[in-house]
Motif scaffolding. Sequence first.
Motif, PDB file in Angstrom:
ATOM      1  N   MET A   1       0.886  -1.198   0.366  1.00 49.30           N
ATOM      2  CA  MET A   1       0.049   0.229   0.136  1.00 49.30           C
ATOM      3  C   MET A   1       0.433   1.123   0.426  1.00 49.30           C
ATOM      4  SD  MET A   1      -3.228   1.409  -0.314  1.00 49.30           S
ATOM      5  CE  MET A   1      -3.789  -0.317   0.244  1.00 49.30           C
ATOM      6  N   GLU A   2       1.937   1.196   0.603  1.00 52.49           N
ATOM      7  CA  GLU A   2       2.524   2.445   0.919  1.00 52.49           C
ATOM      8  C   GLU A   2       3.452   2.332  -0.567  1.00 52.49           C
ATOM      9  OE1 GLU A   2       2.380   0.434   3.093  1.00 52.49           O
ATOM     10  OE2 GLU A   2       2.298   0.565   4.546  1.00 52.49           O
ATOM     11  N   LEU A   3       3.683   1.807  -0.651  1.00 59.35           N
ATOM     12  CA  LEU A   3       5.071   1.315  -2.248  1.00 59.35           C
ATOM     13  C   LEU A   3       3.982   2.167  -3.958  1.00 59.35           C
ATOM     14  CD1 LEU A   3       7.219   1.288  -4.321  1.00 59.35           C
ATOM     15  CD2 LEU A   3       6.265  -0.531  -4.842  1.00 59.35           C
ATOM     16  N   GLY A   4       2.514   1.552  -4.338  1.00 57.90           N
ATOM     17  CA  GLY A   4       1.195   2.705  -4.506  1.00 57.90           C
ATOM     18  C   GLY A   4       0.849   3.863  -4.168  1.00 57.90           C
ATOM     19  N   ASN A   5       1.070   3.597  -2.904  1.00 59.69           N
ATOM     20  CA  ASN A   5       0.395   5.394  -2.779  1.00 59.69           C
ATOM     21  C   ASN A   5       1.830   6.725  -3.070  1.00 59.69           C
ATOM     22  OD1 ASN A   5      -1.992   4.620  -1.357  1.00 59.69           O
ATOM     23  ND2 ASN A   5      -1.185   4.214  -0.060  1.00 59.69           N
ATOM     24  N   PHE A   6       2.956   5.693  -3.240  1.00 63.74           N
ATOM     25  CA  PHE A   6       4.068   6.096  -3.782  1.00 63.74           C
ATOM     26  C   PHE A   6       4.007   6.749  -4.735  1.00 63.74           C
ATOM     27  CE2 PHE A   6       8.437   6.285  -5.466  1.00 63.74           C
ATOM     28  CZ  PHE A   6       9.033   7.369  -4.697  1.00 63.74           C
ATOM     29  N   LEU A   7       3.841   5.557  -5.848  1.00 60.49           N
ATOM     30  CA  LEU A   7       3.655   6.056  -7.197  1.00 60.49           C
ATOM     31  C   LEU A   7       3.168   6.829  -8.341  1.00 60.49           C
ATOM     32  CD1 LEU A   7       4.718   1.950  -8.058  1.00 60.49           C
ATOM     33  CD2 LEU A   7       6.221   4.184  -7.733  1.00 60.49           C
ATOM     34  N   ALA A   8       1.982   6.491  -7.495  1.00 64.95           N
ATOM     35  CA  ALA A   8       0.603   7.339  -8.122  1.00 64.95           C
ATOM     36  C   ALA A   8       1.000   8.915  -8.494  1.00 64.95           C
ATOM     37  CB  ALA A   8      -0.529   7.385  -6.538  1.00 64.95           C
ATOM     38  N   PRO A   9       1.573   9.805  -6.886  1.00 69.42           N
ATOM     39  CA  PRO A   9       1.953  11.163  -7.826  1.00 69.42           C
ATOM     40  C   PRO A   9       3.027  10.812  -9.075  1.00 69.42           C
ATOM     41  CG  PRO A   9       2.920  10.226  -5.262  1.00 69.42           C
ATOM     42  CD  PRO A   9       1.503   9.646  -5.716  1.00 69.42           C
ATOM     43  N   VAL A  10       3.833  10.370  -9.148  1.00 68.14           N
ATOM     44  CA  VAL A  10       4.816   9.734  -9.467  1.00 68.14           C
ATOM     45  C   VAL A  10       4.622   9.235 -11.037  1.00 68.14           C
ATOM     46  CG1 VAL A  10       6.664   8.418 -10.710  1.00 68.14           C
ATOM     47  CG2 VAL A  10       6.659   8.618  -8.021  1.00 68.14           C
ATOM     48  N   LEU A  11       3.112   9.147 -10.941  1.00 66.24           N
ATOM     49  CA  LEU A  11       2.506   8.650 -12.763  1.00 66.24           C
ATOM     50  C   LEU A  11       2.551   9.908 -12.799  1.00 66.24           C
ATOM     51  CD1 LEU A  11       1.347   5.679 -12.248  1.00 66.24           C
ATOM     52  CD2 LEU A  11       2.670   6.097 -13.683  1.00 66.24           C
ATOM     53  N   VAL A  12       1.366  10.793 -12.032  1.00 63.13           N
ATOM     54  CA  VAL A  12       1.285  11.593 -12.400  1.00 63.13           C
ATOM     55  C   VAL A  12       1.183  12.585 -12.974  1.00 63.13           C
ATOM     56  CG1 VAL A  12      -0.306  13.681 -11.881  1.00 63.13           C
ATOM     57  CG2 VAL A  12      -1.236  11.734 -11.010  1.00 63.13           C
ATOM     58  N   PHE A  13       3.371  12.932 -12.013  1.00 65.76           N
ATOM     59  CA  PHE A  13       3.832  13.662 -12.363  1.00 65.76           C
ATOM     60  C   PHE A  13       4.677  13.101 -14.415  1.00 65.76           C
ATOM     61  CE2 PHE A  13       8.707  14.959 -12.886  1.00 65.76           C
ATOM     62  CZ  PHE A  13       8.673  16.501 -12.665  1.00 65.76           C
TER      63      PHE A  13
END
Length: 280
Positions: free
Chosen positions: A35-47
């Motif tokens: 869950m922590e990695l998924g939450n981190f990857l979400a803004p990275v993908l948007v960026f």
Amino acid sequence: MSYKSLKFLILWIPTIVVGFWEYVRHVFLLPYISMELGNFLAPVLVFLFTLTLLRGLFAKLEQMQEALQRERVSKAAFQQREQLARELHDGISQSLFLLSVKLDKLEHSDLNDDARQTTVQIRQTVKHVYEDVRQSIANLQSPSVVVDVSWLNAIHSAAYDLLQNSGVRVHLDWQLPEGALTNKQLVELQAIIREALMNVRKYAQATEVQVISHEQGEAGFYCEVRDNGVGAPPSELEAKDRYGVRMMRDRAEQMGWAFDIRSAERKGTTVLIESGGDRK
């Protein structure tokens, strides 16, 4: 793609990316990604999408806005020229025509030699002023003085229109790059060049004319119109009936440019316009 579609995509792409990522993560990647990695990857993908797709859309949106702004400026300038052309035609042009008619009546009356000679001189002056006004109206209504075409094409078109069938060869050395001047500066410079070329056609008896322009200093430019005609003494160039010279000087001074006209009998005439840098 329309302006409305671009705004729609810019607004909705980040939401769609986040929603698609959350769906893929929960349906396919949940056993493999915490869950922590998924939450981190979400803004990275948007960026990353912002840097790639959205940046291109923003650039295209800015281009469309600049094109719309240029169109508004061109439309406003055209409307102003149309209004001024109507005022010239309805006012000065008609008054000059009426004055010419009255001169016709005067010439047919009983006059002594001195009065008749004066009448002829007045008629010549009226004729020159009338031609200048008619040419000014034509220039104002002409689509060649625009800001959305190549400068070189605009200058070449002006030279061809004014000097065709006159036997005068035109040589262009135009090294002033696009964007070096604002739209207003470009319109004023074109107007001065057109007037200089018109004077070459009317008075110079030249066989060749050169139009030269290049950058000068960091934010300046240098432009000259040089012919090989008969030339004229300075007193004649500054005479009260030389409205073209006065118009060119007034336009240059209003823009804060240096203006000079150099001429000598049998040595041709050179019109110089400078902005920035040292005088030549």
